[in-house]
Scaffold this motif. Structure first.
Motif, PDB file in Angstrom:
ATOM      1  N   PRO A  30      27.426  19.054 -23.243  1.00 16.97           N
ATOM      2  CA  PRO A  30      28.672  18.848 -22.476  1.00 16.97           C
ATOM      3  C   PRO A  30      28.455  18.562 -20.988  1.00 16.97           C
ATOM      4  O   PRO A  30      29.407  18.228 -20.298  1.00 16.97           O
ATOM      5  CB  PRO A  30      29.407  20.187 -22.641  1.00 16.97           C
ATOM      6  N   GLU A  66      28.677  16.157 -15.486  1.00 13.12           N
ATOM      7  CA  GLU A  66      28.667  16.049 -14.022  1.00 13.12           C
ATOM      8  C   GLU A  66      27.664  17.060 -13.505  1.00 13.12           C
ATOM      9  O   GLU A  66      27.699  18.235 -13.883  1.00 13.12           O
ATOM     10  CB  GLU A  66      30.047  16.387 -13.452  1.00 13.12           C
ATOM     11  N   ARG A 126      39.107  19.541 -31.567  1.00 12.11           N
ATOM     12  CA  ARG A 126      38.299  20.700 -31.226  1.00 12.11           C
ATOM     13  C   ARG A 126      37.402  21.060 -32.404  1.00 12.11           C
ATOM     14  O   ARG A 126      37.820  21.051 -33.536  1.00 12.11           O
ATOM     15  CB  ARG A 126      39.223  21.855 -30.901  1.00 12.11           C
ATOM     16  N   ARG A 127      36.158  21.380 -32.098  1.00 11.22           N
ATOM     17  CA  ARG A 127      35.221  21.723 -33.171  1.00 11.22           C
ATOM     18  C   ARG A 127      34.585  23.062 -32.898  1.00 11.22           C
ATOM     19  O   ARG A 127      34.289  23.397 -31.779  1.00 11.22           O
ATOM     20  CB  ARG A 127      34.111  20.677 -33.249  1.00 11.22           C
ATOM     21  N   ASN A 134      31.411  25.638 -33.265  1.00  8.43           N
ATOM     22  CA  ASN A 134      29.961  25.521 -33.329  1.00  8.43           C
ATOM     23  C   ASN A 134      29.438  25.730 -34.730  1.00  8.43           C
ATOM     24  O   ASN A 134      28.309  25.442 -35.036  1.00  8.43           O
ATOM     25  CB  ASN A 134      29.304  26.544 -32.401  1.00  8.43           C
ATOM     26  N   PHE A 175      43.715  25.308 -22.480  1.00  8.53           N
ATOM     27  CA  PHE A 175      43.153  23.978 -22.215  1.00  8.53           C
ATOM     28  C   PHE A 175      41.894  23.777 -23.049  1.00  8.53           C
ATOM     29  O   PHE A 175      41.318  24.721 -23.598  1.00  8.53           O
ATOM     30  CB  PHE A 175      42.826  23.824 -20.726  1.00  8.53           C
ATOM     31  N   GLU A 176      41.479  22.513 -23.085  1.00  8.45           N
ATOM     32  CA  GLU A 176      40.248  22.187 -23.789  1.00  8.45           C
ATOM     33  C   GLU A 176      39.233  21.586 -22.827  1.00  8.45           C
ATOM     34  O   GLU A 176      38.149  22.098 -22.675  1.00  8.45           O
ATOM     35  CB  GLU A 176      40.533  21.207 -24.924  1.00  8.45           C
ATOM     36  N   ARG A 177      39.624  20.521 -22.166  1.00  3.74           N
ATOM     37  CA  ARG A 177      38.697  19.934 -21.192  1.00  3.74           C
ATOM     38  C   ARG A 177      39.505  19.433 -20.010  1.00  3.74           C
ATOM     39  O   ARG A 177      40.427  18.633 -20.155  1.00  3.74           O
ATOM     40  CB  ARG A 177      37.916  18.785 -21.818  1.00  3.74           C
ATOM     41  N   ARG A 200      28.281  31.613 -25.494  1.00  2.00           N
ATOM     42  CA  ARG A 200      29.433  32.310 -26.076  1.00  2.00           C
ATOM     43  C   ARG A 200      30.696  32.174 -25.224  1.00  2.00           C
ATOM     44  O   ARG A 200      31.656  31.578 -25.670  1.00  2.00           O
ATOM     45  CB  ARG A 200      29.098  33.785 -26.286  1.00  2.00           C
ATOM     46  N   SER A 219      30.789  24.893 -19.123  1.00  2.00           N
ATOM     47  CA  SER A 219      30.970  24.678 -20.556  1.00  2.00           C
ATOM     48  C   SER A 219      30.600  25.919 -21.358  1.00  2.00           C
ATOM     49  O   SER A 219      29.564  26.537 -21.125  1.00  2.00           O
ATOM     50  CB  SER A 219      30.109  23.500 -21.019  1.00  2.00           C
ATOM     51  N   PRO A 246      31.959  27.910 -25.465  1.00  2.22           N
ATOM     52  CA  PRO A 246      32.973  27.892 -26.538  1.00  2.22           C
ATOM     53  C   PRO A 246      34.302  28.493 -26.065  1.00  2.22           C
ATOM     54  O   PRO A 246      35.357  27.960 -26.355  1.00  2.22           O
ATOM     55  CB  PRO A 246      32.338  28.749 -27.636  1.00  2.22           C
ATOM     56  N   ILE A 281      33.943  19.250 -14.140  1.00  2.00           N
ATOM     57  CA  ILE A 281      34.472  19.339 -15.505  1.00  2.00           C
ATOM     58  C   ILE A 281      34.425  20.782 -15.989  1.00  2.00           C
ATOM     59  O   ILE A 281      33.449  21.489 -15.765  1.00  2.00           O
ATOM     60  CB  ILE A 281      33.613  18.477 -16.461  1.00  2.00           C
ATOM     61  N   HIS A 283      34.961  22.656 -19.668  1.00  2.00           N
ATOM     62  CA  HIS A 283      35.061  22.240 -21.062  1.00  2.00           C
ATOM     63  C   HIS A 283      34.921  23.459 -21.977  1.00  2.00           C
ATOM     64  O   HIS A 283      33.842  24.047 -22.078  1.00  2.00           O
ATOM     65  CB  HIS A 283      33.950  21.218 -21.346  1.00  2.00           C
ATOM     66  N   ALA A 284      36.004  23.809 -22.631  1.00  2.00           N
ATOM     67  CA  ALA A 284      35.968  24.923 -23.592  1.00  2.00           C
ATOM     68  C   ALA A 284      35.973  24.334 -24.992  1.00  2.00           C
ATOM     69  O   ALA A 284      36.963  23.734 -25.413  1.00  2.00           O
ATOM     70  CB  ALA A 284      37.179  25.825 -23.397  1.00  2.00           C
ATOM     71  N   THR A 285      34.877  24.496 -25.726  1.00  2.00           N
ATOM     72  CA  THR A 285      34.794  23.827 -27.024  1.00  2.00           C
ATOM     73  C   THR A 285      35.646  24.515 -28.087  1.00  2.00           C
ATOM     74  O   THR A 285      35.983  23.914 -29.101  1.00  2.00           O
ATOM     75  CB  THR A 285      33.333  23.759 -27.502  1.00  2.00           C
ATOM     76  N   GLU A 286      35.966  25.802 -27.885  1.00  2.00           N
ATOM     77  CA  GLU A 286      36.821  26.484 -28.854  1.00  2.00           C
ATOM     78  C   GLU A 286      38.170  26.871 -28.246  1.00  2.00           C
ATOM     79  O   GLU A 286      39.213  26.523 -28.776  1.00  2.00           O
ATOM     80  CB  GLU A 286      36.115  27.723 -29.421  1.00  2.00           C
TER      81      GLU A 286
END
Lengths: 561, 296
Positions: free
Chosen positions: A113, A116, A551-552, A554, B127-129, B251, B271, B273, B286, B288-291
């Motif tokens: 990810p 930047e 959204r995925r 892990n 939010f997600e990203r 995590r 970044s 989850p 940026i 970015h929260a993947t979960e």
């Protein structure tokens, strides 16, 4: 392969119609071993319709073999066979563990990810030896990457090429002197390791990326490969290679599946599990300070990648891998080229195993799982001659009557064909192909068996040669290229766009607009076979990035499917 | 005879799996090279690709500033000017603005929301990203967040502070620590740290380099990491703490009140989850929260 031997053994049993006969007392017996009378069925001997006497034994005697006296050679052979089978089982478990991790485990892509950052200065090395057919493709691709232009330098290392490589490199350097600085080697040891060693002398940048000349990096690949170096623990980074000439013939298709398993499952699982991911020498990079700390490239290494992997790990560095860092390559299209390639890998790998295996267990700071899996990684190619030996040994022992399993060998043989040895590797390949979303390819899986046998014999030859003639100087054998050559006309060099401007891809490099001249084998439909190397959009590029509509978790394994 | 029949039967059994193989081989089913580009777009979209496609794919394209009524939702929105969303906004696809973006409380921002300038997200939002310069959270602030003014002015103490710690080796500008490590209040270290345990920077401690740790990373009040921060567990940034480079955890990450990641002239990435952000926290770049991403 061992399962093949077991199958043959079972076949022999079935065709002979009887279990192995214990050897008669030859005097070479263990003092502890007492002669045991063979149990006979109360029903006596059944001659059957063929007239062959078949001994009928109680069930427990088939499961538990009575103690018999074997010749000492047979007993030693038996122990060797036990060890080989144990190793096979260990590798089988490892295959399963990796595959299950990829299918159901938590996937680690911690650096992906990062979009930047204060990007490190990097140098990209492109070792070239007679690469006129392919080198302009990688140089064109490097003109299009989105890495900050003031932080990258490309050094194509021309290692005594005798074709038009030098002219091509000079043409690019003349057009973009701030980006390309070719190094023309005329002396020193031949080979990639020696070329890399010479190229990094006096290098001041933080990071070194290496691409073989037949590779075609995508637009964002450099940034992705650079991101892990922001982590102070990472000494090297490895990306995934994907065959471009897959449709060429059966061999390339089988190699594509093998590569899939090696990267999509093996390497990513190692990253997930925190064991040693392997730096593969291309589509990857090394931190310059780490490289210097461990003594730089070894000139006399045939597989400088394995060599540097082990030295970095022993030096306290980690290797980062992600199958998101993908890049095209060419795989061998003919069996002789493939055999030479795998023999070179086997010799270099064995050389690294002999050098570093003891250190792997002595060096402090490594976890047990790193030591254990690292040993298995180093022993991968050693398994081929061991498997062959096990195969032969099993047959010999059977006819010597030294088989300990007696009659149940037939059952074991058939069962083990599906569980020990081949099946684990096949399972891994099938899982990789599924993860890649190429389900139609799975039907080719049985044909991999042929490739395995060729690889096993070639690897065994190379390993034995390396073990017996370890002082013999290693000879570099360059892998053949298959693309059509194009003239090094300076006018066809694509225009390099300035920073933060639209990164338009020349029509010649966009699959939607046509094919790269000469990249795709003539027999293929180029527009279909060559995926796009980038976008051809003309809107202005922003300072900010976007992403992620789905959204995925892990835990989600179904990549590309 | 029996043997011949057996061999024949076995041959058929062995050959059966090869039939579909030969068919696939000859008919070239699925024989193209793997398409490696755009495979991971859903998680890896790049800036230029997104923006270049904005005009074409936007559900709504606005020239100039745009004020969105409270409670309304959009799928895809591209705005040349600023965006003001009073509250309970819902973005189901993406939002892309060249001007500042202000999203009120209890918004649900799925996908990506980006601004070339300041992006503010109110408390109670998910939010997600998010992309902005900076991205700010929580209570409304009028002034943009700024990193500590003395971020690059710290004393040099080259690992002397690690005496007596579970030290492995110090090579070049990097030190390996086996086990947990706690940096005392005000302690300053010059160089990067690899800690094979948990790492805690007590209030005011500073690392003049990057850190990575296998356990939790706790950055105390006003503590600073002048490089990147990686953790295989979670990262806790306390109030007023600062990380100059990317901040990544396997995590979770919690950004405390007024914690800052990145700088105006050196944008960064956060970044993990799961990410939880508190009021006045700011990220230049940026996040970015993947979960799941949440504003407290």
């Amino acid at each position: 392969m061992p399962s093949l031997s077991a199958l043959l053994l079972g076949l022999s049993l079935l065709l002979s119609g009887a279990g192995p006969e214990p050897v008669a007392d030859a005097g070479l017996v263990s003092p502890a071993a007492e002669p045991v009378e063979r149990p006979v069925s109360p029903a006596g001997i059944d001659g059957g319709s063929t007239g062959v006497a078949v001994e009928v034994r109680p069930l427990e005697s088939w499961v538990r073999t009575p103690q018999v006296r074997y010749p000492i050679a047979a007993r030693l052979g038996l122990y060797v066979l036990y060890v080989i089978v144990l190793l096979i089982v260990v590798y089988t478990v490892r295959h399963y563990l990796f595959t299950y991790n990829r299918l159901f485990g938590r996937q680690r892509h911690p650096y992906v990810p990062i979009d930047e950052a204060d990007w490190p200065r990097l140098t990209i090395l492109v070792p070239c030896h007679n690469e006129e057919k392919v080198v302009h493709h990688i140089l064109d691709a490097l003109l299009q990457v989105d890495y900050p232009r003031d932080r990258m330098l490309v050094i194509p290392v021309n290692d005594r090429s005798t074709d038009g490589t030098r002219a091509i490199l000079d043409a690019y350097a003349a057009r973009y002197p701030e980006l390309f600085r070719p190094l023309h080697r005329t002396g020193g040891l031949p080979g990639k390791a020696a070329a890399l060693k010479e190229a990094i002398e006096g290098l001041r940048d933080d990071v070194l990326l290496v691409f073989d000349a037949d590779y075609i990096p995508g637009r964002d690949l450099i940034k992705r490969l650079a991101a892990p170096f922001l982590d102070p623990e990472v000494g090297a980074v490895m990306g995934r290679v994907v065959p471009l000439n897959t449709p060429r013939n059966l061999l390339t298709r089988l190699l594509d599946m093998e590569r899939s398993a090696g990267y999509q499952v093996d390497q990513q699982a190692r990253m997930n599990l925190g064991v040693i991911a392997q730096y593969g020498g291309t589509v990857g990079g090394v931190r310059v300070s780490a490289l210097r700390q461990v003594g730089g490239w070894r000139e006399d290494s045939l597989t400088e990648d394995t060599d540097i992997t082990l030295r970095l790990v022993l030096g306290g560095w980690k290797i980062a891998y992600s199958n998101r860092y993908e890049c095209y390559e060419e795989v061998p299209e003919t069996w002789p080229v493939r055999i030479r390639q795998i023999m070179r890998w086997a010799r270099g790998h064995t050389d690294a195993a002999m050098r570093y295996l003891p250190d792997l267990w002595r060096t402090p700071g490594l976890s047990l799982r790193e030591r254990f899996d690292g040993s298995l990684l180093l022993g991968t190619y050693l398994m081929s001659p061991l498997l062959l030996s096990g195969w032969v040994l099993a047959l010999f022992l059977f006819y010597l009557g030294a088989n300990p399993f007696a009659g149940i060998i037939a059952v074991l043989a058939v069962a083990s064909y599906g569980t020990i040895g081949n099946f684990a590797a096949f399972f891994e390949i099938a899982a990789a192909v599924r993860l890649d979303g190429n389900r139609g390819r799975i039907a080719l899986l049985p044909m991999i068996l042929g490739g395995f046998i060729v690889s096993m014999v070639s690897t065994s030859r190379a390993v034995v040669r390396q073990l017996v003639f370890s002082r013999e100087p290693l000879q570099w054998d360059k892998t053949q290229r298959y693309r059509r050559s194009v003239a090094s006309d300076p006018s066809r060099i694509p225009v390099r766009e300035p920073d933060r401007a639209p990164l338009a891809v020349p029509a010649s490099m966009d699959a939607t607009a046509g094919a790269i001249p000469g990249v795709v084998p003539a027999s293929l439909d180029a527009a279909e076979a060559l995926p796009s190397l980038g976008r051809n959009d003309s809107a202005p590029a922003p300072a900010a990035g976007h992403a992620v509509s789905k959204r995925r978790s892990n835990h989600e394994p179904a990549e590309g499917s | 005879m029996v043997a011949a029949v057996f061999v024949l039967a076995l041959g058929v059994l062995v050959a059966l799996p090869l039939a579909p193989s030969i068919r696939t081989w000859k008919r070239r089913i699925d024989s193209r090279p793997l398409r490696i580009h755009e495979r991971y777009d859903h998680e890896l979209h790049r800036a230029s690709e997104e923006r270049s496609g904005s005009a074409r794919r936007a559900g709504l394209r606005v020239h100039g500033d745009y004020r969105v009524p409270e409670g309304s939702s959009v799928g895809a929105l591209c705005v040349d000017g600023s965006v003001t969303w009073d509250g309970q906004a819902v973005v189901e696809g993406w939002l892309d603005a060249r001007g500042p973006v202000t999203v009120g409380r209890h918004a649900r921002l799925e996908g990506s929301c980006a601004s070339d300038r300041r992006l503010f997200v109110g408390s109670g939002s998910t939010f997600e990203r998010l992309v902005g310069a900076p991205v700010e959270f929580g209570a409304r602030v009028d002034e943009g967040a700024t990193p500590p003014s003395d971020a690059t002015r710290y004393g040099k103490r080259r690992f002397e502070g690690l005496a007596g710690r579970p030290f492995i080796s110090g090579t070049g500008d990097r030190t390996l620590i086996d086990g947990d490590l706690v940096l005392d209040p005000g302690e300053v270290l010059d160089g990067s740290l690899v800690v094979r345990g948990a790492l805690t920077l007590r209030s005011g401690a500073t690392v003049n380099g990057s850190v990575t740790c296998y356990g939790d990373l706790t950055v105390g009040e006003s503590a600073r990491i002048l490089g990147a921060a990686f953790s295989r567990q979670s990262v806790w940034l306390a109030a007023e703490s600062f990380v100059a480079g990317p901040c990544v955890a396997d995590r979770a990450i919690r950004l405390g009140q007024s914690a800052t990641v990145g700088m105006e002239n050196a944008r960064s990435t956060v970044s993990a989850p799961r990410i939880e952000s508190h009021a006045y926290a700011a990220v230049f770049g940026i996040i970015h929260a993947t979960e799941s991403g949440q504003v407290a």
